[in-house]
Design a protein around this motif. Structure first.
Motif, PDB file in Angstrom:
ATOM      1  N   VAL A  30      -0.114   5.377 -17.154  1.00 43.77           N
ATOM      2  CA  VAL A  30      -1.019   6.257 -16.610  1.00 43.77           C
ATOM      3  C   VAL A  30      -0.268   7.450 -15.863  1.00 43.77           C
ATOM      4  O   VAL A  30       0.840   7.259 -15.265  1.00 43.77           O
ATOM      5  CB  VAL A  30      -1.966   5.451 -15.499  1.00 43.77           C
ATOM      6  CG1 VAL A  30      -2.729   4.666 -16.271  1.00 43.77           C
ATOM      7  CG2 VAL A  30      -1.371   5.011 -14.295  1.00 43.77           C
ATOM      8  N   GLU A  31      -0.865   8.495 -15.802  1.00 47.35           N
ATOM      9  CA  GLU A  31      -0.596   9.808 -14.860  1.00 47.35           C
ATOM     10  C   GLU A  31      -1.741   9.698 -13.611  1.00 47.35           C
ATOM     11  O   GLU A  31      -2.906   9.766 -14.139  1.00 47.35           O
ATOM     12  CB  GLU A  31      -0.672  10.791 -15.570  1.00 47.35           C
ATOM     13  CG  GLU A  31      -0.358  12.310 -15.015  1.00 47.35           C
ATOM     14  CD  GLU A  31      -0.228  13.381 -15.773  1.00 47.35           C
ATOM     15  OE1 GLU A  31       0.142  14.538 -15.079  1.00 47.35           O
ATOM     16  OE2 GLU A  31      -0.729  13.320 -16.912  1.00 47.35           O
ATOM     17  N   VAL A  32      -1.134   9.619 -12.666  1.00 47.18           N
ATOM     18  CA  VAL A  32      -2.124   9.492 -11.496  1.00 47.18           C
ATOM     19  C   VAL A  32      -2.209  11.011 -10.654  1.00 47.18           C
ATOM     20  O   VAL A  32      -1.223  11.878 -10.755  1.00 47.18           O
ATOM     21  CB  VAL A  32      -1.536   8.567 -10.339  1.00 47.18           C
ATOM     22  CG1 VAL A  32      -1.338   7.307 -10.947  1.00 47.18           C
ATOM     23  CG2 VAL A  32      -0.227   8.866  -9.810  1.00 47.18           C
ATOM     24  N   GLU A  33      -3.264  11.212  -9.995  1.00 42.52           N
ATOM     25  CA  GLU A  33      -3.476  12.338  -9.188  1.00 42.52           C
ATOM     26  C   GLU A  33      -2.809  12.280  -7.997  1.00 42.52           C
ATOM     27  O   GLU A  33      -2.420  11.432  -7.275  1.00 42.52           O
ATOM     28  CB  GLU A  33      -4.972  12.379  -8.719  1.00 42.52           C
ATOM     29  CG  GLU A  33      -5.826  12.608  -9.860  1.00 42.52           C
ATOM     30  CD  GLU A  33      -5.828  13.930 -10.560  1.00 42.52           C
ATOM     31  OE1 GLU A  33      -5.335  14.912 -10.014  1.00 42.52           O
ATOM     32  OE2 GLU A  33      -6.495  14.222 -11.590  1.00 42.52           O
ATOM     33  N   TYR A  34      -2.088  13.509  -7.605  1.00 42.12           N
ATOM     34  CA  TYR A  34      -1.402  13.570  -6.507  1.00 42.12           C
ATOM     35  C   TYR A  34      -2.123  13.393  -5.310  1.00 42.12           C
ATOM     36  O   TYR A  34      -3.192  13.664  -5.095  1.00 42.12           O
ATOM     37  CB  TYR A  34      -0.733  15.156  -6.376  1.00 42.12           C
ATOM     38  CG  TYR A  34      -0.033  15.407  -5.088  1.00 42.12           C
ATOM     39  CD1 TYR A  34       1.396  14.962  -4.947  1.00 42.12           C
ATOM     40  CD2 TYR A  34      -0.399  15.973  -3.922  1.00 42.12           C
ATOM     41  CE1 TYR A  34       2.105  15.118  -3.651  1.00 42.12           C
ATOM     42  CE2 TYR A  34       0.057  16.035  -2.718  1.00 42.12           C
ATOM     43  CZ  TYR A  34       1.583  15.550  -2.586  1.00 42.12           C
ATOM     44  OH  TYR A  34       2.336  15.647  -1.611  1.00 42.12           O
ATOM     45  N   GLY A  35      -1.467  12.631  -4.466  1.00 47.44           N
ATOM     46  CA  GLY A  35      -2.138  12.438  -3.030  1.00 47.44           C
ATOM     47  C   GLY A  35      -2.943  10.776  -3.046  1.00 47.44           C
ATOM     48  O   GLY A  35      -3.311  10.492  -2.039  1.00 47.44           O
ATOM     49  N   VAL A  36      -2.893  10.189  -4.174  1.00 43.54           N
ATOM     50  CA  VAL A  36      -3.493   8.960  -4.516  1.00 43.54           C
ATOM     51  C   VAL A  36      -2.553   7.850  -3.987  1.00 43.54           C
ATOM     52  O   VAL A  36      -1.327   7.918  -4.387  1.00 43.54           O
ATOM     53  CB  VAL A  36      -4.210   8.823  -5.727  1.00 43.54           C
ATOM     54  CG1 VAL A  36      -4.470   7.189  -5.975  1.00 43.54           C
ATOM     55  CG2 VAL A  36      -4.992   9.766  -6.102  1.00 43.54           C
ATOM     56  N   ALA A  37      -2.919   6.971  -3.135  1.00 45.49           N
ATOM     57  CA  ALA A  37      -2.191   5.757  -2.809  1.00 45.49           C
ATOM     58  C   ALA A  37      -1.878   4.806  -4.172  1.00 45.49           C
ATOM     59  O   ALA A  37      -2.919   4.327  -4.732  1.00 45.49           O
ATOM     60  CB  ALA A  37      -2.653   4.911  -1.822  1.00 45.49           C
ATOM     61  N   ILE A  38      -0.714   4.988  -4.777  1.00 44.20           N
ATOM     62  CA  ILE A  38      -0.588   4.270  -6.257  1.00 44.20           C
ATOM     63  C   ILE A  38      -0.702   2.766  -5.998  1.00 44.20           C
ATOM     64  O   ILE A  38      -1.532   2.227  -6.915  1.00 44.20           O
ATOM     65  CB  ILE A  38       0.845   4.714  -6.467  1.00 44.20           C
ATOM     66  CG1 ILE A  38       0.755   6.221  -7.022  1.00 44.20           C
ATOM     67  CG2 ILE A  38       0.914   3.988  -8.000  1.00 44.20           C
ATOM     68  CD1 ILE A  38       2.114   6.726  -7.158  1.00 44.20           C
ATOM     69  N   HIS A  39      -0.610   2.188  -5.016  1.00 43.42           N
ATOM     70  CA  HIS A  39      -0.655   0.552  -4.891  1.00 43.42           C
ATOM     71  C   HIS A  39      -2.193   0.245  -4.952  1.00 43.42           C
ATOM     72  O   HIS A  39      -2.520  -0.626  -5.447  1.00 43.42           O
ATOM     73  CB  HIS A  39       0.224   0.086  -3.880  1.00 43.42           C
ATOM     74  CG  HIS A  39      -0.231   0.547  -2.283  1.00 43.42           C
ATOM     75  ND1 HIS A  39       0.113   1.785  -1.953  1.00 43.42           N
ATOM     76  CD2 HIS A  39      -0.843  -0.060  -1.640  1.00 43.42           C
ATOM     77  CE1 HIS A  39      -0.419   1.961  -0.732  1.00 43.42           C
ATOM     78  NE2 HIS A  39      -0.956   0.903  -0.400  1.00 43.42           N
ATOM     79  N   GLU A  40      -2.799   1.070  -4.314  1.00 41.47           N
ATOM     80  CA  GLU A  40      -4.216   0.825  -4.194  1.00 41.47           C
ATOM     81  C   GLU A  40      -5.034   1.154  -5.170  1.00 41.47           C
ATOM     82  O   GLU A  40      -5.947   0.547  -5.906  1.00 41.47           O
ATOM     83  CB  GLU A  40      -4.919   1.693  -2.879  1.00 41.47           C
ATOM     84  CG  GLU A  40      -4.478   1.296  -1.564  1.00 41.47           C
ATOM     85  CD  GLU A  40      -5.047   2.222  -0.515  1.00 41.47           C
ATOM     86  OE1 GLU A  40      -5.654   3.042  -0.803  1.00 41.47           O
ATOM     87  OE2 GLU A  40      -4.520   1.959   0.818  1.00 41.47           O
ATOM     88  N   LEU A  41      -4.622   2.224  -6.137  1.00 37.65           N
ATOM     89  CA  LEU A  41      -5.084   2.632  -7.294  1.00 37.65           C
ATOM     90  C   LEU A  41      -4.912   1.562  -8.379  1.00 37.65           C
ATOM     91  O   LEU A  41      -5.589   1.243  -9.198  1.00 37.65           O
ATOM     92  CB  LEU A  41      -4.518   4.009  -7.957  1.00 37.65           C
ATOM     93  CG  LEU A  41      -4.631   4.289  -9.126  1.00 37.65           C
ATOM     94  CD1 LEU A  41      -6.311   4.668  -9.575  1.00 37.65           C
ATOM     95  CD2 LEU A  41      -4.058   5.643  -9.560  1.00 37.65           C
ATOM     96  N   ALA A  42      -3.668   1.077  -8.321  1.00 39.29           N
ATOM     97  CA  ALA A  42      -3.223  -0.240  -9.248  1.00 39.29           C
ATOM     98  C   ALA A  42      -4.383  -1.299  -9.191  1.00 39.29           C
ATOM     99  O   ALA A  42      -4.753  -1.784 -10.184  1.00 39.29           O
ATOM    100  CB  ALA A  42      -1.882  -0.525  -9.169  1.00 39.29           C
ATOM    101  N   ASP A  43      -4.496  -1.564  -8.013  1.00 42.33           N
ATOM    102  CA  ASP A  43      -5.367  -2.663  -7.564  1.00 42.33           C
ATOM    103  C   ASP A  43      -6.823  -2.377  -8.210  1.00 42.33           C
ATOM    104  O   ASP A  43      -7.435  -3.143  -8.626  1.00 42.33           O
ATOM    105  CB  ASP A  43      -5.484  -2.966  -6.136  1.00 42.33           C
ATOM    106  CG  ASP A  43      -4.343  -3.734  -5.554  1.00 42.33           C
ATOM    107  OD1 ASP A  43      -3.592  -4.243  -6.367  1.00 42.33           O
ATOM    108  OD2 ASP A  43      -4.147  -3.588  -4.251  1.00 42.33           O
TER     109      ASP A  43
END
Length: 146
Positions: free
Chosen positions: A87-100
């Motif tokens: 995945v490519e994530v949006e800047y500013g998003v907490a990646i560990h929370e997004l993964a959850d």
């Protein structure tokens, strides 16, 4: 919930309690369900990278389909499935929370639609999307061609 049995390692099938016949669920079906759930998660910019990302974009424009399953790899066993995704994530998003959140969305979608237990979701974050980069690309390319 129906029992899930393996057939040639590439699909799961269920035999309903007392009902004649089987239902086969192919790997691609699970991949599509997971891909759509991932794309619908806030903070995910895109699913897949390189050729799979480009193919998904072309497929969605040509056929109207999402192409979501093409960038998601799955293994379907007797009663369980494992999923790998880039995945490519949006800047500013907490990646560990997004993964959850991604894991929660995928588990819910796959379980409710197939009855398979998702035992593992491996998420490879390969890039961060910066919205300003899109604006600069559009302005730069627009000014060169009249």
């Amino acid at each position: 919930m129906a029992d899930i049995e393996t057939r040639s390692g590439n699909a799961a099938k269920s035999g309903g309690g007392g009902v004649r016949g089987t239902t086969t669920i192919a790997d691609g079906v699970v991949a599509t369900i997971a891909g759509i759930a991932i794309r619908e998660t806030d903070g995910v910019h895109s699913v897949g990278k390189g050729a799979s990302k480009a193919l998904g974009a072309v497929t969605s424009r040509v056929s109207g389909s999402s192409g979501a399953g093409r960038a998601v790899k799955v293994e379907v066993g007797e009663k369980q499935t494992a999923i790998d995704v880039d995945v490519e994530v949006e800047y500013g998003v907490a990646i560990h929370e997004l993964a959850d959140r991604i894991r929660g969305q995928v588990v819910e979608a796959v379980d409710s639609m197939t009855g398979l237990e998702v035992v593992e979701i491996n998420i490879n974050v390969f890039d961060v999307h910066i919205p300003d980069d899109d604006d600069e690309d559009e302005e730069g390319s627009g000014s060169r061609v009249q």
